[in-house]
Design an enzyme around this catalytic site. Structure first.
Site, PDB file in Angstrom:
ATOM      1  CD  GLU A  11       0.255 -25.631  -3.513  1.00 45.88           C
ATOM      2  OE1 GLU A  11       0.528 -26.398  -2.950  1.00 45.88           O
ATOM      3  OE2 GLU A  11       0.295 -25.471  -4.150  1.00 45.88           O
ATOM      4  CD  GLU A  46       1.892 -21.537  -5.974  1.00 43.29           C
ATOM      5  OE1 GLU A  46       1.293 -21.070  -4.851  1.00 43.29           O
ATOM      6  OE2 GLU A  46       2.775 -22.842  -5.862  1.00 43.29           O
TER       7      GLU A  46
END
Length: 818
Positions: free
Chosen positions: A207, A291
């Site tokens: 991320e 995810e």
């Protein structure tokens, strides 16, 4: 895991007659392991009852084109969420692992993504690096190697992926996008090989965007080090920017084999719509929902059921990875019930398997990586998302197939008319289902009677809120292992740390920042110690500049002394932590608890902190310098509101504070301070909160005691708060039957279960109005009512009434025993 701080951002045919392909399906006698699970009567083939709406025709065509399934699985990491699993006793540890990974037992995960530890918090804890300092590689640190080994031993075909959240500070002078991090990841792959593990996929930085040049260099490094078969995933962030870049940069496209995006259906959403992008699809690369989830292990089941199907239908994503695999952390740690299972008590062996396990199993136990989706045989029931979705996949043998159907949002039953064609088997079809709306485990992953198609045709009526799997395969199953009862970790507790392997973590210690691991003791001491290994500020994943600390124990611990030998290796400070409870990972040291801090120069302080990072110094002073490289014994005693600290057996400070009433112990250091800890002891003192202990119950908000008005012993005498005076009318005993008694034979009692019911004493009778739970957060709640013992109006004056009220967590509902 999402960084919230950074991203707040046919009509049935009537009448019995000749056998029809729309035959009646009744539940057969189930196996012993599924006895009583008869809910499949709710999903029947019907030839006699009219369906709730017109039948939907579905053709399962083996000739349909479609992408290959990469797998359905979960993340261990991001971070620390699997920590306590390795400490579970047998057989419970193996039972849980079977539920996660073993085919025919439970979730049967096909993909396992693990964190490449970086000595820094990455959501629910910090995971240790294999290379704390440049060149000092230890391939046996932590528990992720063990977990991957356990997964592979149960399923030789499970795919393994690695991804970094944070990293040690020496990498690239704290710049992750550097050659250092590439070398670091190659070393991690080398470590995997020493464990006999072949890693299938490798990511970049979780991320944190992407650096196209870095990925190109990573591909070259992998190829030159013998890892050409390892597929690179980019960029494990939000959206499909990396896929867009690959269309502009052919070299980047050649470097990356999988494009993975997080929370493609929306962060913690219902997962009703899960698109990728036109550019992502046009790359022809594997696409993953890399995810998802972050939802409760039971409450998230409906979203999971939608997302697994809809990620492929909407966006051609062939991998679905739930965050996380399991919540093997204590309840005060963030995200303590997310995953497919919860395992919070290795000391008791207690665990719980969630509905997410069975929703996942409805796909994983009926497919395998390499199976092909059948695009023309996948979609929305009746073309309406609200009716539910279905995906069909065929085996690599081009004969077997499975169709997974979810009806999470359907309002009524639906009849599905199937036709099987394109070379697929027209033999017996096996049907399994999970009623996601039910909390009865007997309704989860239930097998019904087989269906025999006629001319390749059959019909099924599906009920709202279910997941169904229809398949020509066999071998599915549901483990019958059950959890033992939960129980507290009893005091006293001690650990010399001499029974572990070097580089491992001591039992029950859960790192939240830094890395506390077993090492040889310094300064001539024999045996093994716990050492804080992080020597410099790491590359953080979260924005918090937290210092190293680790926690251990039970949240119900109240009055105790925590003691440990401590050696500072360099100038700075070490800390003992007590009554640690709620923890917020977003920011520096955001933990409710008390700290005893001592520097090498001899400055000491007793401090309090909370989840907002508001530090308070309660007491402080100076003593003889501790120095570095020398052992000293530190102790912190928490007895009611009295807090005292000692160094080498001499008390240096005592203070009164009632903010925190119960919680764990811990070790801590300053940032980059290496230190050693040995001979941990946790000893109960005063009124420890255990059944049988007698003492006062003092209000945290008022600092006054629970008191029987006028010292009366008559039934019905009301209870109030009053100045603590050690009178018999203020001495309460918690019994093994959850009663709070006074005078030996009178019980704290409330009449009824309504809010505002006045507390009183009555002759003990065993009723639910006389049973109480003494909770780890300091509240006392009625077993019969579920309401909290409350000081009326948050008053603090003598004589203020005590009642039961809806639990709010206020100081007028927090009590300190002893």
């Amino acid at each position: 895991m999402f960084d919230r701080e950074s991203h707040r951002r046919g009509a049935g045919e009537g009448g019995p007659r000749r056998r029809s392909w729309r035959s009646t399906w009744r539940p057969r006698r189930l196996t012993a392991s599924l006895a009583g699970a008869v809910v499949l009567a709710a999903a029947v083939l019907t030839g006699f009852a009219s369906p709730a709406q017109a039948a939907t025709a579905i053709t399962i065509n083996g000739g349909s084109g479609g992408r290959a399934l990469d797998g359905i699985g979960a993340v261990s990491g991001g971070g620390g969420n699997s920590r306590l699993l390795i400490d579970y006793p047998e057989p419970q540890r193996s039972d849980i692992l079977d539920y996660l990974f073993k085919p025919g037992r439970g979730a049967a995960m096909q993909l396992l993504k693990t964190e490449i530890g970086g000595d820094t918090n990455s959501t629910s804890g910090a995971e240790p690096s294999h290379e704390h300092t440049r060149g000092a590689i230890n391939c046996n640190r932590g528990y992720e190697w063990w977990l991957m080994e356990q997964a592979r031993s149960r399923n030789a075909n499970i795919a393994l992926a690695g991804l970094a959240w944070g990293a040690p500070g020496w990498i690239g002078n704290r710049n992750f996008w550097s050659q250092d991090s590439i070398d670091y990841l190659v070393a991690w792959l080398d470590c995997a090989a020493t464990h006999g593990l072949t890693i299938n996929y490798l990511g970049g930085w979780n991320e944190k965007g992407y650096n196209a040049g870095w990925y190109k260099n990573l591909r070259s490094a992998l190829n030159s080090h013998g890892y050409s078969n390892v597929k690179i995933v980019a960029s494990d962030d939000f959206g499909w920017g990396a896929a867009d870049e690959s269309l502009r940069d052919p070299a980047f496209a050649n470097a990356v084999q999988v494009f993975g995006s997080h929370y493609v259906c929306g962060y913690r959403s219902a997962q009703t719509s899960c698109p990728s992008s036109g550019n992502a699809v046009s790359t022809g690369k594997q696409l993953w929902a890399s995810e998802n989830g972050s939802d409760d292990y039971n409450a998230g089941a409906q979203a999971l059921a939608r997302g697994i199907n809809r990620g492929y239908i909407d966006g051609k994503m062939t991998g679905y990875i739930n965050w996380p695999a399991i919540a093997a952390i204590t309840p005060n740690i963030p995200w303590a019930t997310t995953g497919v299972a919860v395992a919070q008590q290795p000391w008791s062996g207690a665990y719980s398997i969630g509905k997410n396990t069975w929703v996942m199993a409805q796909t994983t136990q009926f497919t395998a990586p390499g199976w092909r989706y059948l695009d023309s045989s996948s979609g929305y029931l009746g073309g309406n998302r609200n009716n539910g979705s279905y995906v069909s996949l065929k085996s690599t043998n081009n004969s077997d197939y499975s169709t997974i159907i979810e009806t999470m949002d359907a309002g009524s039953a639906q009849t599905l008319d199937f036709t099987v064609t394109g070379g697929l088997s027209t033999g017996a079809v096996h049907v399994w289902s999970t009623n996601v709306r039910s909390n009865n485990t007997a309704d989860h992953f239930v097998r019904g009677s087989d269906i025999t198609p006629s001319g390749g045709r059959f019909s099924l009526t599906v009920q709202p809120g279910y997941v169904y799997s229809i398949t020509t395969t066999t071998g599915q199953g549901k483990s019958t292992a059950t959890s033992p009862a939960a129980g507290a970790l009893k005091l006293p507790y001690n650990d010399t740390f001499d029974s572990y392997a070097v580089g491992r973590e001591a039992k029950y210690l859960m790192d939240q920042q830094g890395s506390f691991e077993i090492a040889g003791c310094a300064a001539g001491r024999a045996g093994l110690c716990v050492r804080q290994m992080s020597e410099q500020t790491p590359i953080f994943w979260t924005s918090g500049q937290a210092e190293p600390f680790t926690l251990l124990g039970d949240l119900s611990w109240r009055n105790y002394t925590v003691s440990s030998d401590v050696l500072l290796e360099k100038s700075g400070y070490a800390q003992l932590i007590g009554r640690a409870n709620t923890y917020n990972h977003q920011g520096p040291q955001n933990l409710n608890g008390y700290y005893f801090r001592v520097t090498d120069g001899g400055a000491w302080s007793i401090r309090s902190n909370n989840t907002s990072g508001n530090w308070r110094t309660l007491a402080s002073g100076n003593t003889s310098a501790l120095g570095t490289g020398r052992w000293h014994t530190l102790s912190l005693t928490l007895n009611g509101s009295t807090l005292s600290a000692s160094i080498d057996g001499t008390t240096v400070g005592t203070v009164s504070d009632s903010t925190w009433v119960a919680g764990q112990i811990g070790y801590g250091t300053g940032q980059g301070v290496t230190a050693q800890f040995d001979n941990l002891t946790i000893t109960p003192v005063g009124n420890s909160g255990e059944p049988g202990a007698t003492g006062t119950i003092r209000g945290a908000g008022s600092n006054r005691c629970l008191d029987v008005n006028g010292a009366s012993q008559a039934d019905g005498s009301v209870v109030q708060i009053w100045d603590c005076n050690s009178g018999a009318n203020q001495q309460w005993t918690l019994t093994a039957s959850n009663q709070l008694t006074v005078y030996g034979n009178k019980c704290l009692d409330v009449a009824g279960t309504a809010t505002g019911s006045r507390a009183r004493i009555m002759t003990c009778n065993g009723g639910s109005g006389q049973q109480w739970r003494v909770n780890s957060d300091g509240t006392i709640s009625g077993v019969g009512s579920g309401l909290c013992l409350d000081v009326n109006g948050a008053g603090t004056a003598n004589g203020t009434a005590v009642q039961t009220w809806t639990c709010t967590g206020g100081s007028n509902q927090q009590w300190i025993r002893g």
